[in-house]
Design an enzyme around this catalytic site. Structure first.
Site, PDB file in Angstrom:
ATOM      1  N   ASN A  37       0.916  -1.217   0.106  1.00 15.72           N
ATOM      2  CA  ASN A  37      -0.095   0.045  -0.110  1.00 15.72           C
ATOM      3  C   ASN A  37       0.764   1.175   0.053  1.00 15.72           C
ATOM      4  OD1 ASN A  37      -2.366   1.540   0.114  1.00 15.72           O
ATOM      5  ND2 ASN A  37      -2.872   0.862   2.089  1.00 15.72           N
ATOM      6  N   HIS A 122     -14.575  -5.369  11.129  1.00 19.22           N
ATOM      7  CA  HIS A 122     -14.268  -4.113  11.515  1.00 19.22           C
ATOM      8  C   HIS A 122     -15.499  -3.218  11.837  1.00 19.22           C
ATOM      9  CE1 HIS A 122      -9.872  -3.305   9.845  1.00 19.22           C
ATOM     10  NE2 HIS A 122     -10.288  -4.534  10.243  1.00 19.22           N
ATOM     11  N   ARG A 147     -13.462  -6.082  15.689  1.00 18.08           N
ATOM     12  CA  ARG A 147     -12.277  -5.235  15.999  1.00 18.08           C
ATOM     13  C   ARG A 147     -13.132  -3.958  16.251  1.00 18.08           C
ATOM     14  NH1 ARG A 147      -7.678  -2.564  12.594  1.00 18.08           N
ATOM     15  NH2 ARG A 147      -9.157  -0.863  12.092  1.00 18.08           N
ATOM     16  N   TYR A 159      -7.193   7.098  13.877  1.00 14.98           N
ATOM     17  CA  TYR A 159      -7.104   5.644  13.087  1.00 14.98           C
ATOM     18  C   TYR A 159      -8.070   4.831  13.208  1.00 14.98           C
ATOM     19  CZ  TYR A 159      -5.548   1.129  11.612  1.00 14.98           C
ATOM     20  OH  TYR A 159      -6.066  -0.045  11.125  1.00 14.98           O
ATOM     21  N   ASP A 210      -7.011  -1.927  17.548  1.00 18.11           N
ATOM     22  CA  ASP A 210      -5.759  -1.833  16.897  1.00 18.11           C
ATOM     23  C   ASP A 210      -5.174  -0.391  17.633  1.00 18.11           C
ATOM     24  OD1 ASP A 210      -3.738  -1.644  15.339  1.00 18.11           O
ATOM     25  OD2 ASP A 210      -4.644  -1.871  13.375  1.00 18.11           O
ATOM     26  N   HIS A 212      -2.283   0.811  16.551  1.00 21.87           N
ATOM     27  CA  HIS A 212      -1.481   0.997  15.541  1.00 21.87           C
ATOM     28  C   HIS A 212      -0.249   1.864  15.503  1.00 21.87           C
ATOM     29  CE1 HIS A 212      -1.704   1.947  11.041  1.00 21.87           C
ATOM     30  NE2 HIS A 212      -2.523   0.970  11.010  1.00 21.87           N
ATOM     31  N   GLU A 236      -3.733  -4.905  19.324  1.00 21.52           N
ATOM     32  CA  GLU A 236      -2.658  -5.165  18.184  1.00 21.52           C
ATOM     33  C   GLU A 236      -1.837  -3.863  18.055  1.00 21.52           C
ATOM     34  OE1 GLU A 236      -4.920  -5.637  14.707  1.00 21.52           O
ATOM     35  OE2 GLU A 236      -3.552  -4.559  13.392  1.00 21.52           O
ATOM     36  N   GLU A 262       1.778  -7.014  11.178  1.00 22.47           N
ATOM     37  CA  GLU A 262       1.188  -6.947   9.995  1.00 22.47           C
ATOM     38  C   GLU A 262       2.458  -6.179   9.044  1.00 22.47           C
ATOM     39  OE1 GLU A 262      -2.203  -4.568  10.882  1.00 22.47           O
ATOM     40  OE2 GLU A 262      -1.298  -2.521  10.035  1.00 22.47           O
ATOM     41  N   ARG A 283       0.602 -11.644  13.233  1.00 17.85           N
ATOM     42  CA  ARG A 283      -0.215 -11.027  12.282  1.00 17.85           C
ATOM     43  C   ARG A 283       0.500 -10.872  10.836  1.00 17.85           C
ATOM     44  NH1 ARG A 283      -4.662  -8.760  12.192  1.00 17.85           N
ATOM     45  NH2 ARG A 283      -3.907  -6.672  11.199  1.00 17.85           N
ATOM     46  N   HIS A 312      -3.101 -10.303   9.040  1.00 16.74           N
ATOM     47  CA  HIS A 312      -3.719  -9.183   8.404  1.00 16.74           C
ATOM     48  C   HIS A 312      -4.569  -9.476   7.150  1.00 16.74           C
ATOM     49  CE1 HIS A 312      -2.183  -5.181   6.530  1.00 16.74           C
ATOM     50  NE2 HIS A 312      -3.205  -4.849   7.278  1.00 16.74           N
ATOM     51  N   ASP A 316      -6.324  -3.358   1.440  1.00 20.99           N
ATOM     52  CA  ASP A 316      -5.271  -3.310   0.589  1.00 20.99           C
ATOM     53  C   ASP A 316      -4.420  -4.587   0.295  1.00 20.99           C
ATOM     54  OD1 ASP A 316      -4.704  -2.178   3.442  1.00 20.99           O
ATOM     55  OD2 ASP A 316      -2.646  -2.632   2.824  1.00 20.99           O
ATOM     56  N   GLU A 339      -8.355 -11.669   9.801  1.00 22.56           N
ATOM     57  CA  GLU A 339      -9.031 -10.293   9.538  1.00 22.56           C
ATOM     58  C   GLU A 339      -9.656 -10.447   8.259  1.00 22.56           C
ATOM     59  OE1 GLU A 339      -6.382  -7.052   9.090  1.00 22.56           O
ATOM     60  OE2 GLU A 339      -7.722  -5.649   9.628  1.00 22.56           O
ATOM     61  N   TRP A 402       2.414   6.176  12.666  1.00 23.06           N
ATOM     62  CA  TRP A 402       1.104   6.138  12.216  1.00 23.06           C
ATOM     63  C   TRP A 402       0.801   4.473  12.380  1.00 23.06           C
ATOM     64  CZ3 TRP A 402      -1.242   3.381   8.096  1.00 23.06           C
ATOM     65  CH2 TRP A 402      -2.685   3.639   7.780  1.00 23.06           C
TER      66      TRP A 402
HETATM   67  O1  KDG Z   1      -2.191  -0.424   4.234  1.00 19.91           O
HETATM   68  C1  KDG Z   1      -2.009  -0.035   5.707  1.00 19.91           C
HETATM   69  C2  KDG Z   1      -3.408  -0.869   6.443  1.00 19.91           C
HETATM   70  O2  KDG Z   1      -3.464  -2.188   5.913  1.00 19.91           O
HETATM   71  C3  KDG Z   1      -3.703  -1.143   7.797  1.00 19.91           C
HETATM   72  O3  KDG Z   1      -3.238   0.386   8.346  1.00 19.91           O
HETATM   73  C4  KDG Z   1      -4.567  -1.654   8.432  1.00 19.91           C
HETATM   74  O4  KDG Z   1      -3.820  -1.862  10.515  1.00 19.91           O
HETATM   75  C5  KDG Z   1      -4.445  -2.289   9.613  1.00 19.91           C
HETATM   76  C6  KDG Z   1      -5.143  -3.642  10.032  1.00 19.91           C
HETATM   77  O5  KDG Z   1      -5.142  -3.827  11.136  1.00 19.91           O
HETATM   78  O6  KDG Z   1      -5.909  -3.794   9.207  1.00 19.91           O
HETATM   79 MG    MG Z   2      -3.434  -3.220  12.414  1.00 23.42          MG
END
Ligand code: KDG
Ligand code: MG
Length: 402
Positions: A37, A122, A147, A159, A210, A212, A236, A262, A283, A312, A316, A339, A402
């Site tokens: 991505n 989600h 989630r 996020y 998550d 992140h 996560e 991921e 993941r 994951h 994407d 997921e 991020w």
């Molecule tokens: O490309 C980044 C995403 O796949 C990511 O932000 C998604 O964190 C993610 C998740 O747990 O699905």
């Molecule tokens: Mg994630």
């Protein structure tokens, strides 16, 4: 049988995907997802310029040898671009092997270890009231695991909270957009959300969250402790995982399970985490961790240390990756969760597939190979559109994870 043609297809049916198609001299073909991505064209160029020419004439059944050839032969090991390219080749070769053998890939991996692949969806919304309705929607669809992400009071965006609830897409502009983050506001808010969700849905629905990569180890420890009354299945990516040792500190303080991986590409990115039992779910997934061959190695190491899979499966990752992941999920002994973010109808049309959702489970196709393909004519109607992931800043302007 020899490899006769190798094609890289870049298409954007709503979002960008890179797909590798390998065709043999006997007309059998296989597909592999090569989507990274926001950096799609780097992998496309790696495959087109450096990998495809070296594949012509090779025996497609030599999957392990081809993996080693691409990994060791390049000299420059690991990294997301390299490992995504290797994954695409590996996935396409497993697809070909399955078609030649006349078997779905999961049977080549040792056969079914369970009846279906439990998935999580989600639920996300700006407010806690709204997210309760989203969780209810997933429960009605039969999901056993959800989630939960919400906006944080005092922050303009957060996020995991999207406008389009079923098809979350974080790569939202040609150049990165910017979000603002406050750890203090976040840590004060999240436990209040899960208190409401548990209250509404009872003790047995599996709940996930998550983080992140936004906390330090001691902040993550505090979050884990504050969520213990709500018995989450996992938090996560609580911290950036470049420093695997950082998880020791989190583990000393909380029994909330942890899922990570991921953004990992090889077994070396998670070897300490797994060997020291610092995490509960790994993941990594097919497309970013070297394909079925290497992911199987990661999962086998994990199985020795009571760590389960939790791959994951964001939008994407193309339906080609999802199909491959499901075959592996069905076969391994230490499957945890998968997921599952649904793809748009445009994406599903470009990638016709036989896997299907039923009552909280995904089931891979029973046809030979992976049971997924790419419609190249349709793909050509959706040209690449530049899109990158956002950047995150603290309220004082400091760049944050991020
Ligand atoms: O490309 C980044 C995403 O796949 C990511 O932000 C998604 O964190 C993610 C998740 O747990 O699905
Ligand atoms: Mg994630």
């Amino acid at each position: 049988m020899k490899i006769a043609d190798v094609r890289v297809v870049v298409t954007c049916p709503g979002r960008n995907f890179v797909t590798l198609k390998i065709v043999t001299d006997e007309g059998v073909h296989g597909v592999g997802d090569a989507t990274l991505n926001g950096r799609e064209l780097a992998v496309a160029a790696y495959l087109r310029d450096h990998v495809a020419p070296a594949l012509i004439g090779r025996d497609p059944s030599r999957i392990e040898d081809t993996w080693q050839y691409l990994y060791k032969g390049a000299y420059w090991r690991r990294g997301p671009v390299t490992m995504t390219a290797i994954a695409a080749v590996d996935t396409a070769l497993w697809d070909i092997l399955g078609k030649v053998a006349g078997l779905p890939v999961y049977k080549l991996l040792g056969g079914r270890s369970r009846e279906g692949v439990t998935v999580y969806g989600h639920a996300n919304a700006d407010t806690t009231d709204q997210v309760l309705a989203e969780v209810a929607r997933y429960v009605e669809l039969g999901y056993r695991a959800v989630r939960v992400q919400t906006g944080v009071p005092g922050l303009a965006s957060t996020y995991g909270v999207s406008g389009d609830k079923m098809f979350y897409e974080p790569a939202d502009a040609a150049l990165p957009t910017e979000n603002v983050w406050s750890t203090a506001k976040y840590l004060a808010h999240v436990p209040t959300v899960f208190a409401r969700v548990r209250d509404e849905f009872g003790p047995t629905l599996r709940l996930l969250h998550d983080v992140h990569h936004r906390l330090t180890p001691i902040e993550a420890a505090r979050l884990g402790k504050s969520l213990e009354p709500y018995a989450l299945t996992w938090i996560e990516d609580p911290v950036p995982a470049e420093l695997q040792e950082g998880f020791r500190l989190i583990r000393q303080h909380t029994t909330t399970p942890i899922a990570v991986g991921e953004v990992f590409n090889t077994v070396w990115d998670c070897e300490t985490l797994i060997r020291e039992q610092l995490i509960d779910y790994i993941r990594t997934t097919v497309v970013h961790a070297g394909g079925i061959t290497h992911l199987r190695r990661i999962f086998d190491l994990a199985a020795l240390h009571h760590v389960r899979s939790g791959s994951h499966g964001a939008t994407d990752l193309s339906p080609v990756c999802m199909a491959a992941a499901l075959h592996l999920d069905l076969a391994i002994p230490n499957f945890g969760l998968q997921e599952y973010m649904r793809h748009t109808p445009e994406t599903d049309a470009v990638f016709p597939h036989g896997y299907h959702y039923d009552g909280g489970y995904l089931h891979p196709a029973e046809t030979p190979g992976l049971g997924v393909d790419i419609d190249e004519d349709l793909a050509a109607r959706y040209p690449y559109r530049p899109a990158q992931l956002p950047v995150n800043r603290l309220e004082d302007g400091t760049v944050h994870s991020w």
